[in-house]
Structure formats: C-alpha cells, structure tokens
Scaffold this active site. Structure first.
Site, mmCIF file in Angstrom:
data_model
loop_
_atom_site.group_PDB
_atom_site.id
_atom_site.type_symbol
_atom_site.label_atom_id
_atom_site.label_comp_id
_atom_site.label_asym_id
_atom_site.label_seq_id
_atom_site.Cartn_x
_atom_site.Cartn_y
_atom_site.Cartn_z
ATOM 1 N N GLY A 7 -0.977 -19.124 -9.653
ATOM 2 C CA GLY A 7 -2.081 -19.607 -8.835
ATOM 3 C C GLY A 7 -3.304 -18.740 -9.031
ATOM 4 O O GLY A 7 -3.362 -17.614 -8.528
ATOM 5 N N GLY A 9 -6.548 -19.640 -8.218
ATOM 6 C CA GLY A 9 -7.706 -20.081 -7.463
ATOM 7 C C GLY A 9 -8.595 -18.884 -7.197
ATOM 8 O O GLY A 9 -8.332 -17.782 -7.701
ATOM 9 N N GLY A 12 -6.631 -15.842 -5.790
ATOM 10 C CA GLY A 12 -5.658 -15.366 -6.757
ATOM 11 C C GLY A 12 -6.320 -14.723 -7.963
ATOM 12 O O GLY A 12 -5.864 -13.695 -8.465
ATOM 13 N N ASP A 30 -1.855 -21.136 -14.142
ATOM 14 C CA ASP A 30 -2.639 -22.041 -13.321
ATOM 15 C C ASP A 30 -2.760 -23.364 -14.070
ATOM 16 O O ASP A 30 -2.869 -23.362 -15.308
ATOM 17 C CB ASP A 30 -4.032 -21.458 -13.041
ATOM 18 C CG ASP A 30 -4.760 -22.207 -11.935
ATOM 19 O OD1 ASP A 30 -4.657 -21.779 -10.762
ATOM 20 O OD2 ASP A 30 -5.417 -23.227 -12.248
ATOM 21 N N LYS A 173 0.389 -12.206 9.863
ATOM 22 C CA LYS A 173 -0.846 -12.820 9.374
ATOM 23 C C LYS A 173 -1.225 -14.039 10.218
ATOM 24 O O LYS A 173 -2.409 -14.319 10.440
ATOM 25 C CB LYS A 173 -0.674 -13.233 7.904
ATOM 26 C CG LYS A 173 -1.885 -13.944 7.291
ATOM 27 C CD LYS A 173 -3.145 -13.082 7.336
ATOM 28 C CE LYS A 173 -4.237 -13.542 6.394
ATOM 29 N NZ LYS A 173 -4.589 -14.941 6.437
ATOM 30 N N HIS A 176 -2.864 -12.681 13.222
ATOM 31 C CA HIS A 176 -4.165 -12.181 12.739
ATOM 32 C C HIS A 176 -5.176 -13.316 12.686
ATOM 33 O O HIS A 176 -6.304 -13.193 13.161
ATOM 34 C CB HIS A 176 -3.959 -11.553 11.359
ATOM 35 C CG HIS A 176 -5.202 -11.335 10.547
ATOM 36 N ND1 HIS A 176 -5.872 -12.359 9.903
ATOM 37 C CD2 HIS A 176 -5.887 -10.203 10.258
ATOM 38 C CE1 HIS A 176 -6.917 -11.875 9.265
ATOM 39 N NE2 HIS A 176 -6.955 -10.567 9.452
ATOM 40 N N ASN A 177 -4.771 -14.459 12.121
ATOM 41 C CA ASN A 177 -5.693 -15.586 12.003
ATOM 42 C C ASN A 177 -6.001 -16.208 13.362
ATOM 43 O O ASN A 177 -7.104 -16.698 13.586
ATOM 44 C CB ASN A 177 -5.112 -16.635 11.056
ATOM 45 C CG ASN A 177 -5.284 -16.251 9.604
ATOM 46 O OD1 ASN A 177 -5.428 -15.079 9.286
ATOM 47 N ND2 ASN A 177 -5.249 -17.216 8.717
ATOM 48 N N GLU A 180 -8.610 -14.142 14.802
ATOM 49 C CA GLU A 180 -9.844 -14.468 14.076
ATOM 50 C C GLU A 180 -10.527 -15.698 14.675
ATOM 51 O O GLU A 180 -11.754 -15.734 14.813
ATOM 52 C CB GLU A 180 -9.488 -14.699 12.608
ATOM 53 C CG GLU A 180 -10.629 -14.970 11.672
ATOM 54 C CD GLU A 180 -10.102 -15.242 10.272
ATOM 55 O OE1 GLU A 180 -10.072 -16.420 9.861
ATOM 56 O OE2 GLU A 180 -9.693 -14.274 9.594
ATOM 57 N N TYR A 181 -9.733 -16.712 15.039
ATOM 58 C CA TYR A 181 -10.295 -17.905 15.674
ATOM 59 C C TYR A 181 -11.082 -17.527 16.919
ATOM 60 O O TYR A 181 -12.208 -17.991 17.141
ATOM 61 C CB TYR A 181 -9.169 -18.866 16.087
ATOM 62 C CG TYR A 181 -8.606 -19.759 15.013
ATOM 63 C CD1 TYR A 181 -8.387 -19.284 13.717
ATOM 64 C CD2 TYR A 181 -8.251 -21.062 15.297
ATOM 65 C CE1 TYR A 181 -7.851 -20.101 12.743
ATOM 66 C CE2 TYR A 181 -7.701 -21.888 14.318
ATOM 67 C CZ TYR A 181 -7.507 -21.407 13.056
ATOM 68 O OH TYR A 181 -6.970 -22.215 12.100
#
Length: 301
Positions: A7, A9, A12, A30, A173, A176-177, A180-181
């Site tokens: 990956g 992207g 990555g 990829d 994580k 964590h997110n 973040e929101y």
C-alpha cells in the site's frame, strides 16, 4: 532492515520514504504503477504482486500493511498468509477495528506468524515530523523491530511504544481519533463564535496565532487551524460536510459497552452526521411542530 510495504498511498509512500532515509531497505507493492515508480526513484524496490514481494524479502520476513481497513485488509491477508511461514511478522498500520485485529492475529498465530497492530498517527506531516505509533502485539516482536519503529517515530524514545497485546494498538488509536473529533469540534465552534461577533471584527488568524503561544489550548491541531485560516479565512468553496473514518463511531460504541460517559466525543460524532443532512427532515418536522402548537411562522424555501 529490509521490509515489504503493501500500500503506497500518500501515507504509505511517506512512511516508506522515511524508512529509506533512515537506512532501511523497502520493497513496495501497490496496484498503481506510478506509486511503484515513485518508490524506485527514492531508492526503494517495487513488486507487482504479493508473490514477487515475498520472494524479494529475506527470511524471517517483515511486511507492513498500509491498506484500507475492512474488506481490503481481509482480502490482502487471505492472499498473503499462504505465502508466509513461521517467524515472519505482519504489521497492520491502518485504522482497523480492533475486533478484526484480534481475529487476524489469531489466524496468523496458527502459522507461527507474529501479527502486530500499529495505530499510526501523523497524517501527511509524518514524513517530516515523525509518526505517533501505538503498537499492540508480542513484546519480543516489538523489541526485535525497534529500529523500524524508532525510524518512523519522532524520536528513538519519543512518540511510540507497545501499549498492550494484540488489538491494543488499534483500540488505542480508535480512542485517539475519538478525542481528535472532540478537539476539532471545539476549535471549529470557538472560531465560529468569534466570526459571528461582527461588532469586534476579530482577525481569526491573529487570534489563532496568539493562542498558539503560551495558551492552555495550544496544540498541533491549532497550528493546522491557523494554517487553514490563513489560506482561506472565509472557507470559500468548502462544503459544510464532514466525513468520518468510522473510528469515532467505534469509540462511542465502546464507551456505551463499557458504561463510560463520553458526551463530548459522542456529540462531535453526531455533529459530523448532522453536517451531511442537507435536507434535514427532522428540522422540517421541528418547524412544523412549532407552527402546530404555537402558531410560529414557518420559513418557506
């Protein structure tokens, strides 16, 4: 250390580049030829198939997955696991649901493969600033791969660590997110209040920059907020539509399951959902109800 990156992207590719700069050897896979070509131009190798990728790696093999969570990750593992053997290590650096991670780690363990889940934060800035890495899995495997994690992190002893057994990295994580929101929602609401106080004609960039130094609300998100306001203070051309990756939903679901009140994160998620309802049947019904019981005027379209 030589490893495979599945990956390439934006995130990555940036991680692969940081690893190359740190002296590691990266073989990338990829579906896009241009992504593979870009890696080669930076000094890495590329492969056009999982079989070719595995063949280019020394044993015990190390592979890092940076593919979309869910079905794509499952499909990749279905094709990849039969090519690997005992002693190999797989790292899932995507935003997988930790329930899926527990299942996948069990599948890998049946073949003697170490499966690490690495919650990865840093976005497009990680190449320059380093990535925050929340790792779940066996202690020995994490320690063995310390040079890789130290290269990706902001510092050898900063911004990364093993947070628990398999699944713990992605769970961490997820939370964590969720946080973040809430933080982003608070900044957005605060600056909206300032903007609507027309009598004071606040310079929002100036306010953001003042808050960035010494204030208790200073943060990297505030730095990014200042950058966004400088580029487009009126937010022209940006639709009031906020997407979500799913991790906020998972965080709220876990909070409910654990009987933990999380009103800020929950409301931040609901505000994102609200942003997508351009027609808002609920608001139309509310206006109709006010008219029914109080004769309040209805604003026509």
């Amino acid at each position: 250390m030589k490893l495979g990156m599945i990956g390439l992207g934006r995130m990555g590719a940036n991680m692969a580049q940081r690893l190359l700069r740190g002296g590691h050897h990266v073989v990338g896979l990829d579906p896009k030829p241009e992504a593979r070509s870009a890696l080669e131009q930076q000094g890495g190798e590329s492969a056009e198939s999982l079989q070719a990728l595995v063949a280019k790696l020394p044993t015990p093999r190390l592979l890092w997955l940076m593919v979309p969570a869910g079905d794509v990750t499952d499909a990749t593992l279905t094709n990849l696991l039969p090519l690997l053997g005992a002693g190999d290590t797989l790292i899932d650096g995507g935003n997988s649901n930790y329930h899926d991670t527990l299942r996948r780690a069990e599948m890998a363990a049946e073949q003697g493969i170490d499966y690490l889940d690495c919650g990865t934060s840093g976005g497009i800035w990680g190449l320059a600033e380093g990535y925050s890495l929340m790792i779940g899995g066996g202690e020995a495997a994490v320690e063995r791969l310390r040079p890789v994690f130290e290269t990706l992190a902001p510092g050898k002893e900063r911004g990364w660590g093993r947070v628990g057994p398999a699944g713990a990295g992605h769970f961490c994580k997820m939370v964590h997110n969720g946080i973040e929101y809430g933080l982003m929602q608070a900044y957005a609401e605060g600056f909206s209040i300032l903007r609507h106080k027309e009598a004071f004609d606040f310079d929002l960039v100036q306010v953001a920059d003042i808050w960035r130094e010494g204030s208790v609300v200073r943060s990297w998100l505030l730095d990014l907020c200042s950058d966004a306001l400088q580029k487009n203070p009126q937010m022209i051309g940006i639709a009031p539509y906020v997407a979500d990756s799913g991790e906020g939903r998972w965080t709220v679901a876990e909070a409910i399951e654990l009987n933990v009140p999380a009103p800020v994160i929950t409301l931040a998620l609901l505000q994102r959902l609200r942003s997508r309802d351009a027609e808002s049947y609920a608001d139309r019904l509310l206006a109709a109800l006010r008219n029914e019981f109080g004769g309040h005027a209805i604003k026509k379209e």
